[in-house]
Design an enzyme around this catalytic site. Sequence first.
Site, PDB file in Angstrom:
ATOM      1  CB  SER A  60      -0.912   0.015   1.238  1.00  0.00           C
ATOM      2  OG  SER A  60      -0.155   0.296   2.406  1.00  0.00           O
ATOM      3  CB  SER A  79       0.328   3.673   4.588  1.00  0.00           C
ATOM      4  OG  SER A  79       1.250   2.659   4.913  1.00  0.00           O
ATOM      5  CE  LYS A  98       0.593   1.821   8.787  1.00  0.00           C
ATOM      6  NZ  LYS A  98      -0.058   2.384   7.582  1.00  0.00           N
ATOM      7  CB  SER A 103      -1.029   6.267   7.070  1.00  0.00           C
ATOM      8  OG  SER A 103      -0.476   5.345   7.977  1.00  0.00           O
TER       9      SER A 103
END
Length: 260
Positions: free
Chosen positions: A40, A42, A102, A209
């Site tokens: 993804s 994010s 992250k 996100s």
Amino acid sequence: MASTAKKSEGIGETIKTVVYALLIAGIFRTLFFQPFWIPSGSMKDTLLVGDFLFVNKMAYGYSQYSCPFGICPISGRILGSEPERGDVVVFRHPVNGQDYIKRLVGLPGDTVQVRNGVLFLNGQRQDQTPDGQFVETYEPQGSVGGLPNCAEPVPLGGECVKERAIEQLEGGTSHAVLNIRDGFGPDNTPIYTVPEESYFFMGDNRDNSVDSRFPQSGGGVGFVPFENLLGRADRVIFSSAGGRMLYFWTWRADRFFKAI
């Protein structure tokens, strides 16, 4: 009969070789480096959809989640060292069991808040310096085929633009963050206090996100316990912008072995 016996021995040796290879690969994956694809957007533009990297599992030590399916017979964490603010970390979601990647922004005991899209740690504003724009093509990305979010509506194949800034974390790294548009996503949050033995994570693509700004009860990440950390992402090994790795014309050669 001798021929049949030799054939059986050959099959047996092949099975042994496969089993040994799988065991060695499993041990390597558990103790040292775990492969991870970026599915993804994010973490744009630090990480792009289709980036492939190895997660350094020695960085923070080992917990039950270091093994596939969380089956390591470990209570708590062993051989662990504390992560640093600004690390890009792969962790196991505390509720749904999926692996996320992250940036770590909040350490145990920190207060974290976002005001008008700007991060505040322990009441102190984290400086953001404008750094132009991040431009990408508005088209399906990666094997999932998701479309990127853009500051303004654009036709398929058009330029998808987002504001880019360099954020300097207190006691941590400087890195790029993206802003789609003001008021889009969680640009304003309550003040969160990070519990002991837990961490607060955010994506660099701030308006796109699902991270610790969203509570677990609402499908977000919330606070992440130390034992859920799988390892640190240090370097992109390979990158492909296409839907299949074999589509060599979509390879991003400039991202091979790129430091994170």
